[in-house]
Design a protein around this motif. Sequence first.
Motif, mmCIF file in Angstrom:
data_model
loop_
_atom_site.group_PDB
_atom_site.id
_atom_site.type_symbol
_atom_site.label_atom_id
_atom_site.label_comp_id
_atom_site.label_asym_id
_atom_site.label_seq_id
_atom_site.Cartn_x
_atom_site.Cartn_y
_atom_site.Cartn_z
ATOM 1 N N TYR A 97 0.836 -1.201 0.000
ATOM 2 C CA TYR A 97 0.000 0.000 0.000
ATOM 3 C C TYR A 97 0.874 1.255 0.000
ATOM 4 O O TYR A 97 1.929 1.285 0.641
ATOM 5 N N PRO A 98 0.444 2.293 -0.710
ATOM 6 C CA PRO A 98 1.211 3.549 -0.685
ATOM 7 C C PRO A 98 1.136 4.160 0.712
ATOM 8 O O PRO A 98 0.061 4.402 1.244
ATOM 9 N N GLY A 99 2.265 4.376 1.319
ATOM 10 C CA GLY A 99 2.265 4.883 2.688
ATOM 11 C C GLY A 99 1.785 6.319 2.767
ATOM 12 O O GLY A 99 2.060 7.142 1.896
ATOM 13 N N ALA A 100 1.060 6.628 3.825
ATOM 14 C CA ALA A 100 0.595 7.989 4.094
ATOM 15 C C ALA A 100 1.458 8.610 5.188
ATOM 16 O O ALA A 100 2.015 7.894 6.034
ATOM 17 N N ARG A 101 1.570 9.927 5.170
ATOM 18 C CA ARG A 101 2.374 10.642 6.174
ATOM 19 C C ARG A 101 1.602 10.742 7.475
ATOM 20 O O ARG A 101 1.214 11.813 7.930
ATOM 21 N N THR A 153 -2.480 3.303 11.753
ATOM 22 C CA THR A 153 -1.122 3.427 12.277
ATOM 23 C C THR A 153 -0.320 2.158 12.041
ATOM 24 O O THR A 153 0.871 2.204 11.708
ATOM 25 N N ALA A 154 -0.982 1.014 12.175
ATOM 26 C CA ALA A 154 -0.284 -0.264 12.035
ATOM 27 C C ALA A 154 0.014 -0.625 10.587
ATOM 28 O O ALA A 154 1.040 -1.244 10.296
ATOM 29 N N LEU A 155 -0.870 -0.244 9.648
ATOM 30 C CA LEU A 155 -0.791 -0.796 8.298
ATOM 31 C C LEU A 155 -0.467 0.197 7.192
ATOM 32 O O LEU A 155 0.041 -0.206 6.140
ATOM 33 N N PHE A 156 -0.756 1.476 7.386
ATOM 34 C CA PHE A 156 -0.761 2.382 6.240
ATOM 35 C C PHE A 156 0.205 3.557 6.346
ATOM 36 O O PHE A 156 0.028 4.568 5.661
ATOM 37 N N SER A 157 1.226 3.446 7.168
ATOM 38 C CA SER A 157 2.202 4.524 7.278
ATOM 39 C C SER A 157 3.281 4.387 6.212
ATOM 40 O O SER A 157 3.474 3.314 5.627
ATOM 41 N N VAL A 158 4.001 5.475 5.969
ATOM 42 C CA VAL A 158 5.150 5.428 5.068
ATOM 43 C C VAL A 158 6.178 4.427 5.582
ATOM 44 O O VAL A 158 6.783 3.673 4.812
ATOM 45 N N ALA A 163 7.677 1.288 3.504
ATOM 46 C CA ALA A 163 9.111 1.201 3.231
ATOM 47 C C ALA A 163 9.692 -0.110 3.745
ATOM 48 O O ALA A 163 10.507 -0.754 3.069
ATOM 49 N N GLN A 164 9.259 -0.514 4.928
ATOM 50 C CA GLN A 164 9.750 -1.773 5.500
ATOM 51 C C GLN A 164 9.359 -2.955 4.624
ATOM 52 O O GLN A 164 10.158 -3.871 4.385
#
Length: 226
Positions: A22-26, A208-213, A217-218
């Motif tokens: 998924y594209p990470g969100a800030r 917070t668990a799934l959709f962060s940048v 990246a990880q």
Amino acid sequence: SNAVRRGLMGAGWPAADAPVVYPGARLELFGRSTARHPFRDATATPLKIAFAGLLMATKGAHTLVEALVLLAQQGIPFEANLAGGDFQQDYRHRLEALIEANGLGDQIHFVGQLDRPALAQWLDQHNVFVFPSIYPEAFGIVQAEAMASGLALVSSGVGGAAELFEEGISGLRFEAGNPHSLARVLAQLAKNPALVHQLGQEGQKRATALFSVAAAAQQLEGLLLQ
């Protein structure tokens, strides 16, 4: 998203084994000052509803406005704010005409285009976020941002947008393009503030668990190392 992968496969591309990242969100920009706002309490009323997206028909802002007209007719109190730049000629003017024709100029407002820091502060003033897109989305990052801000998500769930939440746990779904369906969900929330609170909490945890940048990246690093 899985929706994009299915679309590629339907078009004949060999994507069955392609991983989904998924594209990470800030998300570090969002949800910092949730505790400051008393309307987030489970007993708070009325609904404070947010929409953020380009003002164009496929984003479904008209579905939201039509649903709000139905809420007003039922005597359900609310305040709604729509953020986003004009994209489709005369679209906003048609929305404003509908709002004025129903005497809702004091309850529904347009705030224009917001950058990410301003959007974070603005979301923090609401307790429900509506994502009414009609055209299938690849993902829908603004949903993740709203969830991270602790808002209860109400979504049409078109395309990859459905993958951001679990129905009844971290969000509620309505039929895309159907203002009556959306109005029913919003009325449900208006009558059950505890559900608004629950959806906001669960959505915040999930985003917070799934959709962060950092999470994206990880995952990408892991795939590259493989």
